[in-house]
Write a protein that holds these residues in place. Structure first.
Motif, PDB file in Angstrom:
ATOM      1  N   PRO A 184       0.805  -1.239   0.000  1.00 54.95           N
ATOM      2  CA  PRO A 184       0.000   0.000   0.000  1.00 54.95           C
ATOM      3  C   PRO A 184       0.830   1.279   0.000  1.00 54.95           C
ATOM      4  CG  PRO A 184      -0.907  -1.579   1.558  1.00 54.95           C
ATOM      5  CD  PRO A 184       0.414  -2.131   1.107  1.00 54.95           C
ATOM      6  N   PHE A 185       2.104   1.191   0.369  1.00 57.64           N
ATOM      7  CA  PHE A 185       2.952   2.381   0.394  1.00 57.64           C
ATOM      8  C   PHE A 185       3.648   2.619  -0.938  1.00 57.64           C
ATOM      9  CE2 PHE A 185       2.558   0.922   4.754  1.00 57.64           C
ATOM     10  CZ  PHE A 185       2.255   2.103   5.427  1.00 57.64           C
ATOM     11  N   PHE A 186       3.443   1.707  -1.896  1.00 56.58           N
ATOM     12  CA  PHE A 186       4.102   1.833  -3.185  1.00 56.58           C
ATOM     13  C   PHE A 186       3.202   2.429  -4.258  1.00 56.58           C
ATOM     14  CE2 PHE A 186       6.700  -2.158  -1.923  1.00 56.58           C
ATOM     15  CZ  PHE A 186       7.507  -1.363  -1.110  1.00 56.58           C
ATOM     16  N   ASN A 187       1.964   2.781  -3.922  1.00 59.47           N
ATOM     17  CA  ASN A 187       1.068   3.352  -4.926  1.00 59.47           C
ATOM     18  C   ASN A 187       0.219   4.454  -4.285  1.00 59.47           C
ATOM     19  OD1 ASN A 187      -1.837   2.008  -4.289  1.00 59.47           O
ATOM     20  ND2 ASN A 187      -0.213   0.479  -3.957  1.00 59.47           N
ATOM     21  N   LYS A 188      -0.219   5.395  -5.078  1.00 56.82           N
ATOM     22  CA  LYS A 188      -0.901   6.586  -4.569  1.00 56.82           C
ATOM     23  C   LYS A 188      -2.304   6.299  -4.053  1.00 56.82           C
ATOM     24  CE  LYS A 188      -2.548   7.886  -9.181  1.00 56.82           C
ATOM     25  NZ  LYS A 188      -2.549   8.930 -10.229  1.00 56.82           N
ATOM     26  N   ASP A 189      -2.914   5.175  -4.463  1.00 59.35           N
ATOM     27  CA  ASP A 189      -4.262   4.849  -4.013  1.00 59.35           C
ATOM     28  C   ASP A 189      -4.271   3.924  -2.798  1.00 59.35           C
ATOM     29  OD1 ASP A 189      -5.432   6.401  -5.972  1.00 59.35           O
ATOM     30  OD2 ASP A 189      -5.603   4.757  -7.397  1.00 59.35           O
ATOM     31  N   ALA A 190      -3.097   3.649  -2.231  1.00 56.24           N
ATOM     32  CA  ALA A 190      -2.967   2.786  -1.043  1.00 56.24           C
ATOM     33  C   ALA A 190      -3.593   1.423  -1.263  1.00 56.24           C
ATOM     34  CB  ALA A 190      -3.583   3.471   0.190  1.00 56.24           C
ATOM     35  N   LEU A 191      -3.423   0.879  -2.461  1.00 57.69           N
ATOM     36  CA  LEU A 191      -4.019  -0.417  -2.792  1.00 57.69           C
ATOM     37  C   LEU A 191      -3.185  -1.551  -2.211  1.00 57.69           C
ATOM     38  CD1 LEU A 191      -4.865   0.103  -6.574  1.00 57.69           C
ATOM     39  CD2 LEU A 191      -6.394   0.386  -4.623  1.00 57.69           C
ATOM     40  N   ARG A 192      -3.857  -2.517  -1.579  1.00 56.04           N
ATOM     41  CA  ARG A 192      -3.213  -3.767  -1.219  1.00 56.04           C
ATOM     42  C   ARG A 192      -3.039  -4.618  -2.478  1.00 56.04           C
ATOM     43  NH1 ARG A 192      -7.503  -6.481   2.034  1.00 56.04           N
ATOM     44  NH2 ARG A 192      -6.260  -8.243   1.318  1.00 56.04           N
ATOM     45  N   ALA A 193      -2.194  -5.651  -2.395  1.00 58.37           N
ATOM     46  CA  ALA A 193      -2.087  -6.582  -3.509  1.00 58.37           C
ATOM     47  C   ALA A 193      -3.441  -7.226  -3.777  1.00 58.37           C
ATOM     48  CB  ALA A 193      -1.028  -7.642  -3.205  1.00 58.37           C
ATOM     49  N   GLY A 194      -4.195  -7.500  -2.704  1.00 54.84           N
ATOM     50  CA  GLY A 194      -5.534  -8.054  -2.868  1.00 54.84           C
ATOM     51  C   GLY A 194      -6.461  -7.113  -3.609  1.00 54.84           C
ATOM     52  N   ASP A 195      -6.324  -5.808  -3.395  1.00 55.69           N
ATOM     53  CA  ASP A 195      -7.134  -4.828  -4.116  1.00 55.69           C
ATOM     54  C   ASP A 195      -6.790  -4.827  -5.598  1.00 55.69           C
ATOM     55  OD1 ASP A 195      -8.657  -3.738  -1.962  1.00 55.69           O
ATOM     56  OD2 ASP A 195      -6.896  -2.630  -1.293  1.00 55.69           O
ATOM     57  N   VAL A 196      -5.497  -4.939  -5.914  1.00 55.11           N
ATOM     58  CA  VAL A 196      -5.070  -4.939  -7.312  1.00 55.11           C
ATOM     59  C   VAL A 196      -5.660  -6.137  -8.044  1.00 55.11           C
ATOM     60  CG1 VAL A 196      -3.087  -5.082  -8.858  1.00 55.11           C
ATOM     61  CG2 VAL A 196      -2.951  -3.681  -6.787  1.00 55.11           C
ATOM     62  N   ILE A 197      -5.590  -7.305  -7.423  1.00 53.24           N
ATOM     63  CA  ILE A 197      -6.102  -8.523  -8.056  1.00 53.24           C
ATOM     64  C   ILE A 197      -7.627  -8.504  -8.156  1.00 53.24           C
ATOM     65  CG2 ILE A 197      -6.364 -11.020  -7.723  1.00 53.24           C
ATOM     66  CD1 ILE A 197      -3.539 -11.034  -6.611  1.00 53.24           C
ATOM     67  N   ALA A 198      -8.298  -8.014  -7.111  1.00 54.07           N
ATOM     68  CA  ALA A 198      -9.762  -8.039  -7.068  1.00 54.07           C
ATOM     69  C   ALA A 198     -10.407  -6.866  -7.791  1.00 54.07           C
ATOM     70  CB  ALA A 198     -10.239  -8.067  -5.620  1.00 54.07           C
ATOM     71  N   GLY A 199      -9.627  -5.840  -8.155  1.00 53.71           N
ATOM     72  CA  GLY A 199     -10.213  -4.660  -8.794  1.00 53.71           C
ATOM     73  C   GLY A 199     -11.003  -3.804  -7.831  1.00 53.71           C
ATOM     74  N   THR A 200     -10.554  -3.740  -6.568  1.00 52.69           N
ATOM     75  CA  THR A 200     -11.250  -2.961  -5.544  1.00 52.69           C
ATOM     76  C   THR A 200     -10.328  -1.881  -4.983  1.00 52.69           C
ATOM     77  OG1 THR A 200     -10.552  -4.517  -3.806  1.00 52.69           O
ATOM     78  CG2 THR A 200     -12.662  -4.936  -4.876  1.00 52.69           C
ATOM     79  N   TRP A 201     -10.915  -0.997  -4.222  1.00 51.50           N
ATOM     80  CA  TRP A 201     -10.155  -0.055  -3.413  1.00 51.50           C
ATOM     81  C   TRP A 201     -10.998   0.305  -2.199  1.00 51.50           C
ATOM     82  CZ3 TRP A 201      -9.763   5.020  -6.861  1.00 51.50           C
ATOM     83  CH2 TRP A 201     -11.050   5.386  -7.269  1.00 51.50           C
ATOM     84  N   VAL A 202     -10.399   0.998  -1.263  1.00 46.91           N
ATOM     85  CA  VAL A 202     -11.114   1.406  -0.058  1.00 46.91           C
ATOM     86  C   VAL A 202     -11.251   2.921  -0.099  1.00 46.91           C
ATOM     87  CG1 VAL A 202     -11.126   1.419   2.455  1.00 46.91           C
ATOM     88  CG2 VAL A 202     -10.209  -0.551   1.241  1.00 46.91           C
ATOM     89  N   VAL A 203     -12.482   3.389   0.025  1.00 44.04           N
ATOM     90  CA  VAL A 203     -12.762   4.821  -0.087  1.00 44.04           C
ATOM     91  C   VAL A 203     -13.496   5.293   1.161  1.00 44.04           C
ATOM     92  CG1 VAL A 203     -12.856   4.742  -2.595  1.00 44.04           C
ATOM     93  CG2 VAL A 203     -14.950   4.375  -1.279  1.00 44.04           C
ATOM     94  N   GLU A 204     -13.504   6.594   1.340  1.00 41.49           N
ATOM     95  CA  GLU A 204     -14.241   7.167   2.458  1.00 41.49           C
ATOM     96  C   GLU A 204     -15.737   7.049   2.208  1.00 41.49           C
ATOM     97  OE1 GLU A 204     -12.985  11.132   3.254  1.00 41.49           O
ATOM     98  OE2 GLU A 204     -10.981  10.531   3.944  1.00 41.49           O
TER      99      GLU A 204
END
Length: 305
Positions: A178-198
């Protein structure tokens, strides 16, 4: 139609514009890394307390059987002891995986920890959050969190060797993803096509649930917007929630885009200048239709249902 998430040119570096498959522009704010860590800590605290209570309850009800399991750990135990042990293992499995899956597949797409920190899981393409995506992002938690922690606990013993340290570094990369990308995506988010938003806590304007809005009379032009059963049947609960977010954010460009999309979908000729009144009327009447269907056990989850 493809979708994308574009940055908004404002002082907030976490603001994005999400383009849904219907071509609707929705402004969102990516959850901060601190909020995500706080939510995870809260969820694990909830799980720990729940498991502690469950263990104490088992000890109170089946104290004799548990004593037998402890005393005969290296010998044969009774069928009751084996059954109790299996129940406890199943409970641990459900706590580890079922908790996150059940909560994120719910209508709020958030665990209690996420809800307390005001964030939620969402699909990056603006569509409905699917079960496959939730399962994929949660199964990778072992690689992203538990395995790195296990390596870190074993490392001080010095028994891992070169291969063990290489494995630890590899899994720590996943943990720090999550610290390597601006959207704080986990590897699981990248694979699943998700993100966490407010998840905004603000409620819809009161006019959306009033009789005036349901009747569809514009306070600006005096026009009356009434939609028939066929026109309202094209959308479901997911689209209603999307429209709710658009009305709450009150972004002029989003209102115009959604107004044009709905008019095109239901066969109306889109006008201009009265978009919010049109959308409020459509929202109120669509919500009334969906709520009426629920009372008779009929649910329309989205436009594809």
């Amino acid at each position: 139609m493809t979708s994308a998430a574009l940055p908004i040119q404002t002082g907030d570096r976490r603001r994005r514009v999400m383009i849904t498959p219907e071509g609707i522009a929705l402004p969102v704010t990516v959850a901060s890394r601190g909020a995500r860590v706080g939510a995870l800590v809260l969820d694990f605290l909830i799980l720990f307390v729940a498991l502690l209570v469950f263990t104490l309850l088992l000890g109170w009800i089946f104290g004799g059987v548990i004593d037998e399991i402890v005393d005969n750990a290296d010998e044969n135990i009774s069928g009751a002891g084996e059954f109790l042990f299996i129940i406890y293992v199943i409970m641990l499995f459900l706590a580890r995986y079922g908790y996150f899956l059940a909560c994120e597949l719910g209508p709020r797409s958030a665990t209690p920890g996420k809800r307390m920190t005001g964030i939620r899981v969402a699909s990056r393409d603006g569509g409905r959050l699917t079960a496959e995506a939730v399962i994929a992002r949660n199964l990778l938690r072992d690689i992203e969190l538990f395995l790195p922690l296990i390596f870190l606990m074993v490392a001080p013993s010095g028994d891992m060797g070169a291969a063990g340290f290489a494995g630890m570094v590899w899994f720590l990369i996943f943990m720090a993803f999550p610290f390597f990308n601006k959207d704080a995506l986990r590897a699981g988010d990248v694979i699943a096509g998700t993100w966490v938003v407010e998840a905004p806590r603000a409620k819809l304007a009161e006019t959306l649930s009033t009789q005036g809005a349901a009747k569809g009379t514009s306070g600006l032009t005096g026009a009356t917007y009434q939609f028939g059963e066929e026109e309202l049947s094209v959308y479901g609960e997911h689209e209603l929630q999307t429209l709710e977010r658009v009305l709450r954010d009150n972004n002029d460009e989003a209102l115009v885009a959604v107004h044009a999309t709905i008019c095109r979908k239901i066969g109306w000729e889109p006008g201009a200048g009265d978009e919010r009144a049109f959308l409020e009327a459509f929202y109120a009447q669509l919500r009334a239709r969906l709520e009426g269907g629920m009372r008779f056990g009929q649910r329309k989850r989205d436009k594809h249902s």
